[in-house]
Scaffold this motif. Structure first.
Motif, PDB file in Angstrom:
ATOM      1  N   ALA A  53      -4.666   9.815  -0.192  1.00 18.97           N
ATOM      2  CA  ALA A  53      -4.910   9.569  -1.625  1.00 18.97           C
ATOM      3  C   ALA A  53      -4.326   7.583  -1.383  1.00 18.97           C
ATOM      4  N   THR A  54      -4.318   6.887  -2.439  1.00 12.36           N
ATOM      5  CA  THR A  54      -4.241   5.653  -2.368  1.00 12.36           C
ATOM      6  C   THR A  54      -3.458   4.680  -3.463  1.00 12.36           C
ATOM      7  N   ALA A  55      -3.095   3.755  -2.877  1.00 10.86           N
ATOM      8  CA  ALA A  55      -2.737   3.193  -3.969  1.00 10.86           C
ATOM      9  C   ALA A  55      -1.884   1.795  -3.961  1.00 10.86           C
ATOM     10  N   PHE A  56      -2.652   0.740  -4.734  1.00 10.26           N
ATOM     11  CA  PHE A  56      -2.141  -0.651  -4.206  1.00 10.26           C
ATOM     12  C   PHE A  56      -1.205  -1.286  -5.629  1.00 10.26           C
TER      13      PHE A  56
ATOM     14  N   LEU B  23       0.776  -1.415   0.391  1.00  9.46           N
ATOM     15  CA  LEU B  23      -0.206   0.223   0.246  1.00  9.46           C
ATOM     16  C   LEU B  23       0.753   1.167  -0.332  1.00  9.46           C
ATOM     17  N   LEU B  24       0.135   1.804  -1.081  1.00  9.81           N
ATOM     18  CA  LEU B  24       0.868   3.274  -0.766  1.00  9.81           C
ATOM     19  C   LEU B  24       0.186   4.533  -0.589  1.00  9.81           C
TER      20      LEU B  24
ATOM     21  N   TYR C 234      -3.567  -0.835  -8.588  1.00  7.54           N
ATOM     22  CA  TYR C 234      -4.715  -1.063  -8.214  1.00  7.54           C
ATOM     23  C   TYR C 234      -5.818   0.422  -7.439  1.00  7.54           C
ATOM     24  N   THR C 235      -6.844   0.693  -7.742  1.00 12.20           N
ATOM     25  CA  THR C 235      -7.270   1.142  -6.936  1.00 12.20           C
ATOM     26  C   THR C 235      -6.430   2.347  -5.657  1.00 12.20           C
ATOM     27  N   VAL C 236      -5.929   3.190  -7.359  1.00  8.43           N
ATOM     28  CA  VAL C 236      -5.662   4.738  -7.647  1.00  8.43           C
ATOM     29  C   VAL C 236      -6.536   5.376  -7.250  1.00  8.43           C
TER      30      VAL C 236
END
Length: 174
Positions: free
Chosen positions: A74-77, A62-63, A93-95
């Motif tokens: 904010a997130t990005a996987f 996870l970022l 994923y899931t940006v």
């Protein structure tokens, strides 16, 4: 004020609740992140549990981008491939960037941070993602250096009579 990006943050209740709130708000604002509005936070939480299990198994990282108040903005996987012939690239994923932060350049910052994180992963040469056609997000990803490498027409059914293309994009990291 720019976001602070953290790779592999501690998955405490505040982080989990923050990701669920972000994911719900992005979905309800029309973001193409796996749901169609209106979204029930319990449905989002169930999907997050799958991501957390993958993180616990070391398959996903996870970022997260935190705003000046320390809230998840904010997130990005980034998910590793398990197939032995495809271990040289990761899925993104899931940006998501919270709707209240749209237009501040945080999406581009998130994409830059995700690419930087992936460059630090052993043996990773590219990032691959998919996005929903008809949203314009493919143009955003292209502006971040991603190239369209595939498209499946009408593969995503948003609603009866509203089918969208599933677009695959790739960012070489070298």
């Amino acid at each position: 004020m720019p976001l602070t990006f953290i790779l592999d943050p501690p998955t405490d209740p505040a982080l989990r609740d923050g990701v669920v709130a972000l994911w719900t708000d992005v979905s309800d604002a029309g973001g193409a992140v796996g749901f169609v509005p209106p979204v029930n936070p319990d449905d989002v939480r169930a999907e997050l549990v799958k991501h957390l299990a993958s993180m616990a198994e070391g398959r996903t990282r996870l970022l997260v981008g935190l705003d000046e108040e320390g809230a998840v903005a904010a997130t990005a996987f980034l998910t590793y491939n398990t197939h032995r012939l495809m271990r040289h690239w990761v899925w993104l994923y899931t940006v998501m960037v919270h709707p209240r932060h749209q237009g501040k350049g945080y999406g581009r910052d998130l994409m830059h941070a995700a690419a930087g994180a992936a460059r630090g992963f052993d043996g990773i040469e590219a990032i691959r993602l998919t996005c929903r056609g008809g949203t314009g997000v493919d143009a955003f990803y292209a502006s971040c250096g991603y190239k369209e490498v595939g498209r499946v027409p009408d593969a995503i059914r948003v609603a009866p009579g509203d089918d969208r293309d599933d677009i695959t994009m790739l960012l070489p990291l070298h």
